[in-house]
Design a protein around this motif. Sequence first.
Motif, PDB file in Angstrom:
ATOM      1  N   THR A 263      77.336  61.504  38.114  1.00 24.96           N
ATOM      2  CA  THR A 263      78.625  61.301  37.438  1.00 24.96           C
ATOM      3  C   THR A 263      79.600  62.423  37.811  1.00 24.96           C
ATOM      4  O   THR A 263      80.237  62.375  38.852  1.00 24.96           O
ATOM      5  CB  THR A 263      78.415  61.236  35.912  1.00 24.96           C
ATOM      6  OG1 THR A 263      77.680  62.408  35.484  1.00 24.96           O
ATOM      7  CG2 THR A 263      77.631  59.998  35.525  1.00 24.96           C
ATOM      8  N   PRO A 337      85.600  62.100  36.218  1.00 22.94           N
ATOM      9  CA  PRO A 337      84.971  61.433  37.368  1.00 22.94           C
ATOM     10  C   PRO A 337      85.842  61.522  38.615  1.00 22.94           C
ATOM     11  O   PRO A 337      87.056  61.722  38.531  1.00 22.94           O
ATOM     12  CB  PRO A 337      84.845  59.985  36.889  1.00 22.94           C
ATOM     13  CG  PRO A 337      86.005  59.812  35.953  1.00 22.94           C
ATOM     14  CD  PRO A 337      86.168  61.141  35.256  1.00 22.94           C
ATOM     15  N   SER A 342      82.300  58.587  41.706  1.00 23.58           N
ATOM     16  CA  SER A 342      81.364  58.900  40.639  1.00 23.58           C
ATOM     17  C   SER A 342      80.900  57.623  39.946  1.00 23.58           C
ATOM     18  O   SER A 342      81.610  56.609  39.915  1.00 23.58           O
ATOM     19  CB  SER A 342      82.012  59.829  39.609  1.00 23.58           C
ATOM     20  OG  SER A 342      82.379  61.051  40.192  1.00 23.58           O
TER      21      SER A 342
END
Length: 374
Positions: A263, A337, A342
Motif C-alpha cells: 500500500t 497511496p 499502490s
Amino acid sequence: MLQFDRRLLENFDWVLVFAVLLVSGCGLANLYSATYHGLGGGFAVFLKQLFYFGVGFVCAFLLLTFDYRSLHTASYWIYGGAVLLLVIALIGGRSIANTQRWIDLGFFNLQPSEPAKLAIIVFLASYYARKDTGDGFGFTDILYPGFLTLIPVALIIKQPDLGTAMMFVFVFISITLFMGLRWSAVGILAALGGGVAFIGYKFLLKPYQLQRIKTFLDPESDPLKTGYHIMQSKIAVGSGLKFGKGWLHGTQVHLDFLPERHTDFAFSVWGEEFGFLGCLIFLACYFFFILWCLNVAVSARDKFGVVLGFGIVTLIFWQAVINMGMVIGLLPVVGMPLPLFSYGGSSLLTTMVGVGLLMNIRIRRFMKPPRKQQ
C-alpha cells in the motif's frame, strides 16, 4: 444523456490509455512481488487489484457516453453526496485500526474520502468557471469555495486521516492559484496558513501525528517503533543500488522487514527490486503520464473543462509527490497511496474515474464551448 458522434472516435486519446496501462502494469507487477511468498502466496491480493483495475477501466469508458459539461450544473449535488457519505462513514462506518474511514457495502469497503476528492474538484471547477474577475480573485472571492472545501476536510480529520485532509487543501490551493490570485489575497492566505499550522502543531495534532513529525526529523531516535517504517523503507530503496535485486528477489520485502509494502510503501519494493535505473525509468513513465494529462486539460474548449482537468492532474501529482517523498524520507509518513500503483480499491477506482473524465475532455475538444457558463 447518451450521445454518439463519429468525431468522438476520431478524437479518442490512445496515448492516455497507453500511459495508464503502462503505469498500472508496473503497479500490478510490483504488487504481485510485494505479496509473493512462494507457492502462489499473495495471489488473491493481486487478483483483487486486477479486478478493481478492470472495473475502473470499464467505468472510465462508460464516462465517455455523456458530456462532461453536464457535471457543471450538477456540481452541488455531487458535492452534497460526497459530504453525506463522509458523514455516514463517521457515524456508522467500519472501524479499522482506530480509524473510521470506510462504509461496508458487503462486497466492497468504500472509503468515501477518495471519491470526495473528485467531488471537490468538480465543485471548484464549476465555481471558478462561473466567475470572471479579470484581474484575479481577491480574498473575499475565495471565502465561499474555501469554506465548502473545509467541510470535508474537517470530517476527514475527524476520522482521523490528516494526510487525505491535507490533499483537499493542496487541491484547493493549486486550483485557486491556477485561476489567478491578487497579491493581497496571496499574502492573507500565507499568513492564515502559517497561523493555522502553528495552532495545529501546538494544540490540534494528536500525539501520534506529532510523533510522525518528530520521526521524520530524526527517524533513528526510535528505530524499532515509530521510526521503523521509514528506516526499513530507506534501507529497501538504498539496497537496490544501481540495477536492483531483480523481480521477486527483494530481501527487505520477502523477509518481511518492510511493512505496508503493498500500500503506502509500494514504491520501496520497486526501488529495491529494480534499483536506481528502474526508478528513473518508472519516474519517466509517470512524469510522461502527468504531462500528457496536463496536455489534455489545457486542450479543453471551455473554462470548466480546463479547470476540471487541471484539478484531476493536481490530485494525481500531489499524491505521487507525497508518497514518493515519504518512502525515501523527504516527507513525514502519512497514509497516501501512489495513484495507479499502490493497492487499494477506492483509490484505484477514483483515479480511473478521474482518467475517464480526462478522456471525456479530450474527445470533446472539437465541440464549441457554450456561449455562457451557468
